[in-house]
Every structure is written in C-alpha cells, then in structure tokens.
Scaffold this active site. Structure first.
Site, PDB file in Angstrom:
ATOM      1  N   HIS A 162       0.829  -1.211   0.000  1.00 52.22           N
ATOM      2  CA  HIS A 162       0.000   0.000   0.000  1.00 52.22           C
ATOM      3  C   HIS A 162       0.864   1.263   0.000  1.00 52.22           C
ATOM      4  O   HIS A 162       0.648   2.184  -0.811  1.00 52.22           O
ATOM      5  CB  HIS A 162      -0.920   0.004   1.223  1.00 52.22           C
ATOM      6  CG  HIS A 162      -1.653   1.291   1.411  1.00 52.22           C
ATOM      7  ND1 HIS A 162      -2.612   1.742   0.527  1.00 52.22           N
ATOM      8  CD2 HIS A 162      -1.539   2.254   2.362  1.00 52.22           C
ATOM      9  CE1 HIS A 162      -3.060   2.915   0.934  1.00 52.22           C
ATOM     10  NE2 HIS A 162      -2.414   3.256   2.038  1.00 52.22           N
ATOM     11  N   HIS A 167       1.017   5.202  -2.267  1.00 48.48           N
ATOM     12  CA  HIS A 167       1.508   6.545  -1.920  1.00 48.48           C
ATOM     13  C   HIS A 167       2.854   6.851  -2.575  1.00 48.48           C
ATOM     14  O   HIS A 167       3.098   7.985  -2.997  1.00 48.48           O
ATOM     15  CB  HIS A 167       1.601   6.702  -0.407  1.00 48.48           C
ATOM     16  CG  HIS A 167       0.272   6.629   0.269  1.00 48.48           C
ATOM     17  ND1 HIS A 167      -0.721   7.559   0.054  1.00 48.48           N
ATOM     18  CD2 HIS A 167      -0.243   5.720   1.152  1.00 48.48           C
ATOM     19  CE1 HIS A 167      -1.791   7.242   0.779  1.00 48.48           C
ATOM     20  NE2 HIS A 167      -1.526   6.128   1.444  1.00 48.48           N
ATOM     21  N   GLU A 208      -7.061   8.502  -0.912  1.00 44.77           N
ATOM     22  CA  GLU A 208      -7.094   7.043  -0.739  1.00 44.77           C
ATOM     23  C   GLU A 208      -8.075   6.345  -1.682  1.00 44.77           C
ATOM     24  O   GLU A 208      -7.794   5.259  -2.175  1.00 44.77           O
ATOM     25  CB  GLU A 208      -7.469   6.675   0.713  1.00 44.77           C
ATOM     26  CG  GLU A 208      -6.457   7.118   1.765  1.00 44.77           C
ATOM     27  CD  GLU A 208      -5.184   6.266   1.814  1.00 44.77           C
ATOM     28  OE1 GLU A 208      -4.952   5.467   0.898  1.00 44.77           O
ATOM     29  OE2 GLU A 208      -4.417   6.449   2.778  1.00 44.77           O
ATOM     30  N   SER A 227      -3.756   0.003  -4.662  1.00 38.85           N
ATOM     31  CA  SER A 227      -2.863  -0.994  -4.061  1.00 38.85           C
ATOM     32  C   SER A 227      -3.647  -2.227  -3.614  1.00 38.85           C
ATOM     33  O   SER A 227      -3.136  -3.050  -2.868  1.00 38.85           O
ATOM     34  CB  SER A 227      -2.106  -0.374  -2.873  1.00 38.85           C
ATOM     35  OG  SER A 227      -3.010   0.171  -1.928  1.00 38.85           O
TER      36      SER A 227
HETATM   37 FE   LIG Z   1      -2.806   5.160   2.892  1.00 44.17          FE
END
Ligand SMILES: [Fe+2]
Length: 291
Positions: A162, A167, A208, A227
């Site tokens: 993730h 990110h 997100e 992700s």
């Molecule tokens: Fe996150």
C-alpha cells in the site's frame, strides 16, 4: 485517533525495551510466531530510527519477496486498465522493481530527486497530526512490513504494498506531491480536532479512494484502491457520487471492507482544484459546519 487506527496491529514497548506487535484474532499472522517476531523486529528498527537517517534495511524473507513479485505484477497489469493517466505517468517515473521487495530507503532515494519527498519508517499507527503534519516537510511516514504470505492478495492493515505502490507512486508526481504537502500545511494550521477529522475524511475519499472521469470512463486515482487487487475488481460496483466536501464529511466509510460509496471528480484538473480549494479555505469554524 482516526478511524483508520483500527487497521493497525498495535505496537507495544515494555519497560525492559522489548517490542511486540499485538495481532487480532482474525489477522492471518495471529498464530504464526515467526511472523510475529519478524514484525516485532521491524517495529523495533522503526522505533529506533532517527529523523533524517535513511530507513533501516529489513531482512525480508523469500516468502515476502514472492508476495511482492506476485502482487506488484498483478497490480501493474490492473493499473494499465483502471489507473488514471497521472498515476500511470508517475508509475513510469518511479519504475518500481517487481523482482524483489525494495527497501523503503531505495524507494525514498528514487522519489527524492523527483519531488523532494522522502519516505521514513513508521512502526505502526502514527498519531493523526504527526502523520499529516510531516507531509508539510515533504516527509511521508510509511510502514515497512508486508502482509502475511498466506494471504498475498489481502492485508487487514496498510503494508509496504500500500505505502510504496499507492503513496510512493503518488509522491513521484509533482502534482500529487504538491497536494500532499498542502494537506500537511493545512493540518498544521488547524486547531480543532473536528477540522482535522474533516481533512482526514476528505483525504480518505480523494487521496485514498478518489476516482476521476477520463475520456468518459471512470478511472482510479486513490492509493488504497490502486494498491488492492480485490478493490480494483470491485470499485465499479460501488455507488459513485460527485466530489463534494459536505457529502464526504457525512459519508460513513468502512475500514475493513470494500467502500460502498466512492466519489468521482470530473477530471484530474477538477480533482486538484477541488482539493486545493478545500485545503486552502477550510478553517476551524467552517469545519464545524461541514463535519
Ligand atoms: Fe494510505
């Protein structure tokens, strides 16, 4: 504490300095003692990290490298179909390797010349103001563990897949990096917990889980969606609503299940304008009304 806190396995340090990670009963590593000890070693390294130093190298196991190989390759294939253009351009810049799990320090060294952002280690949950506030200095606090090898396509908590694929890719893009920095600056000037909570909710539904319209098709921008192999198959089944701060502030979100409601911007320019306008104008009073 923000609601995402419930995702993290708590890290405990006792008076003798012994670090342990507490796993809930449903966690795939709940009965795996070697995995638990491995996670405790990773957490201990993060707790001993000094700001400004590179993230410590982790002795990842062959099973963990295999998880990365499988999941990162599957995600890259799904991104070609579902990811928004700006994310794909950023992915080409960061050019993540698929042959083995990279160290966080390697990823950070690749991102820094692109946008100035660095990635440092987080043992587990970071307090909300600390996590967002560090973005103002172009620092992103990331976990270094990877999900349990028995369930490679699922993680109950934010892991390296993730942090790095989601990110890390965002932070390779100048446009995304500017938004992340602005989030940090905004949280630093807000005083009330309600206002920070509203920023956190907008972060959740944009950074997100945000979607964007591109050439008449719905594409994915958000790091959590990008992700997650499973959510990239499901997201088109969610109820999709237009970007709106008040609606995001009201919308309940699920931390351990697929989101039933997602928000979509009209374009990536709109995505940027929406977030920039919200972040530069939100204050403690207006947040109380919207929250
Ligand atoms: Fe996150």
């Amino acid at each position: 504490m923000f609601k995402e806190a419930t995702l993290y396995s708590p890290v405990i340090k006792n008076e003798q300095g012994r670090v342990s990670v507490i796993f809930a009963k449903g966690h795939p590593g709940y009965q795996d003692r070697p995995y638990q000890e491995h996670r405790a070693r990773i957490a201990k390294l993060a707790l001993g990290h000094k700001p400004g130093d590179p993230a410590p190298d982790i002795p990842y196991t062959e099973a963990e490298h295999e998880t990365w190989r499988m999941v990162s390759s599957e995600l890259a294939a799904k991104h070609r179909v579902h990811a928004c253009r700006d994310f794909l351009e950023a992915a080409a810049l960061i050019d993540l390797r698929h042959d083995r799990l990279p160290q966080l320090s390697e990823v950070s060294a690749g991102i820094k010349p692109l946008t100035g952002f660095t990635l440092g280690p987080a043992a587990g949950l970071v307090a909300q103001r600390d996590f967002y506030g560090s973005l103002a200095e172009r620092r992103f606090q990331a976990t270094q563990y990877i999900r349990h090898p028995s369930l490679p396509r699922f993680s109950p908590e934010p892991d390296m897949i993730h942090e790095v694929v989601g990110h890390g890719t965002h932070l390779s893009s100048k446009r995304w990096a500017t938004l992340y920095e602005l989030i940090g600056q905004t949280v630093r000037r807000l005083e009330s917990d309600e206002a920070v909570s509203l920023v956190s909710r907008v972060f959740w539904f944009t950074i997100e889980y945000g979607l964007v319209l591109e050439g008449g098709r719905t594409k994915v921008c958000g790091a959590s969606l990008l992700s997650s192999c499973g959510e990239l198959e499901y997201f088109l089944g969610a109820e999709i609503r237009p970007f709106d701060v008040a609606a995001m502030g009201r919308q309940k979100y699920l931390v351990e299940k697929y989101q039933p409601v997602l928000f979509r911007a009209e374009s990536f320019d709109h995505f940027e304008d929406f977030l920039s306008t919200f972040l530069t104008t939100v204050d403690d009073d207006s947040a109380l009304v919207a929250a």
